[in-house]
Design an enzyme around this catalytic site. Structure first.
Site, PDB file in Angstrom:
ATOM      1  N   GLN A  68      -4.564  -7.246 -21.818  1.00  0.00           N
ATOM      2  CA  GLN A  68      -3.819  -7.355 -23.081  1.00  0.00           C
ATOM      3  C   GLN A  68      -4.561  -6.616 -24.203  1.00  0.00           C
ATOM      4  O   GLN A  68      -4.699  -7.110 -25.319  1.00  0.00           O
ATOM      5  CB  GLN A  68      -3.576  -8.821 -23.433  1.00  0.00           C
ATOM      6  CG  GLN A  68      -2.481  -9.480 -22.588  1.00  0.00           C
ATOM      7  CD  GLN A  68      -1.074  -8.955 -22.924  1.00  0.00           C
ATOM      8  OE1 GLN A  68      -0.862  -8.238 -23.911  1.00  0.00           O
ATOM      9  NE2 GLN A  68      -0.093  -9.317 -22.099  1.00  0.00           N
ATOM     10  N   SER A  69      -5.025  -5.419 -23.910  1.00  0.00           N
ATOM     11  CA  SER A  69      -5.800  -4.627 -24.869  1.00  0.00           C
ATOM     12  C   SER A  69      -4.943  -4.168 -26.058  1.00  0.00           C
ATOM     13  O   SER A  69      -3.908  -3.519 -25.874  1.00  0.00           O
ATOM     14  CB  SER A  69      -6.361  -3.399 -24.148  1.00  0.00           C
ATOM     15  OG  SER A  69      -6.765  -2.409 -25.078  1.00  0.00           O
TER      16      SER A  69
END
Ligand SMILES: *Cc1c(COP(=O)(O)O)cnc(C)c1O
Length: 344
Positions: free
Chosen positions: A71-72
């Protein structure tokens, strides 16, 4: 002279006060709203991408390759800006290995059944980014993995440009030197009486933001000190990384002065990367309810929690004039609602 940059930001971002947080934390708190640098692409990474994507275009790139956690925020911002500029984008995202068959790895796009439809991944997929899933062990070799992806693209006639993890190299860090120039201008226009800050606080994940803030804060007299809160690893890990990025950034622009004194504080990283302690979750919810300021569970929530703890310990004086740089991260919160459900 500073290298060329694109104009991607909604800037200057506001600097605001929330009286309830002065009360809760015990300092004269000012909040730089870098969670509002843009629309869905917003956050600190957009400042770095102004420089990095300018270089990508100058190199004639048709495709961008970068990496991050699943979930960068960085991967999402890079995917959206790539789409804005008409460039392709491939993201190498780290997940825990998936037994028994393992993951498809860095050489092929992941089947969509393996990909979330939430948070940053949703946004990156919505703009057409190619997502590849890699293991923690492959992530340790992320630079080699990204170079391989770029080489494969070149073999089929597409010039690819690799953006490092977090956009954190000397060139990307210049985005935060410029952010500090922006704060200097806001002070000169009379913000809070125009006085410099005692300390700037923010979250660190790959070090580029810290390097740029320290260099810019020193150069433009925005603050004497910077306290950066590690959200993973520790002080011994980040000290040399931030020092290297600072040197690289300074080499791009001979007009820059000495960096402000920087302390890496690793007391607030919590149980693990992207995992909050119960105390941290409660604090995030309390801040939101008391002031309307939404922080995120991976970065900004931990940094603000760390600030409150540093004031209690006496590492930051009660009543100090503090600039908290809110670096974004809302999609990460939205992808992790279940972890916070108990605080609602
Ligand atoms: C990436 C990120 C950070 C950390 O910035 P680095 O330059 O990688 O250290 C802080 N906050 C948010 C919301 C981020 O996405």
């Amino acid at each position: 002279m500073s290298p060329r940059r694109l104009n991607l930001l909604h800037a200057p971002t506001p600097i605001v006060k929330r009286a309830a947080l002065d009360e809760l934390i015990g300092v004269d708190l000012w909040i730089k709203r870098d969670d509002s640098t843009g629309g869905a692409e917003a956050g600190n990474k957009l400042r770095k991408l102004e420089f990095l994507m300018a270089q990508a275009l100058d190199h004639g790139a048709a495709h961008i390759v970068t990496c991050g956690g699943l979930q960068s925020n960085h991967a999402r911002a890079t995917a959206i800006v790539s789409a804005q500029l008409g460039l392709g984008c491939t993201l190498l995202l780290r997940v825990a290995d998936a037994p028994p068959s393992g993951l498809p790895g860095p050489d092929v796009d992941a089947p969509s059944a393996l990909l979330p439809v939430t948070g940053n991944v949703l946004l990156a997929r919505a703009v057409g980014a190619h997502v590849r899933l890699i293991t923690p062990r492959q992530y340790d070799e992320r630079n080699a993995c990204m170079e391989k992806v770029a080489a494969d693209l070149r073999d089929v006639g597409k010039r690819a440009y690799v953006v490092p993890e977090g956009g954190s190299n000397g060139l990307g860090a210049l985005g935060y030197v410029e952010a500090m120039r922006e704060v200097r201008e806001q002070l000169d226009l009379g913000l809070g009486g125009g006085k410099a800050f005692d300390v700037i606080v923010h979250a660190t994940g790959s070090g580029g933001t810290a390097a740029g803030i320290a260099l810019g804060a020193g150069t433009f007299g925005v603050a004497r000190a910077v306290r950066t809160f590690a959200v993973c690893d520790d002080r011994a890990y980040f000290d040399p990384i931030i020092a290297r990025i600072t040197r690289e950034a300074a080499a791009h622009d001979a007009t820059l002065g000495a960096p402000a004194a920087l302390t890496v504080d690793d007391n607030a990283k919590g149980p693990a990367y992207a995992v909050m302690s119960a105390d941290q979750r409660q604090f995030l919810a309390r801040v939101a309810k008391a002031s309307g300021l939404i922080t995120d569970p991976v970065y900004t929530g931990k940094a603000l929690f760390g600030l409150a703890a540093a004031v209690r310990r006496g590492d930051i004086a009660k009543g100090a004039r503090v600039l908290f740089v809110h670096t974004g991260g809302l999609p990460g919160l939205l992808a992790d609602g279940r972890a916070l459900a108990g605080e609602l």
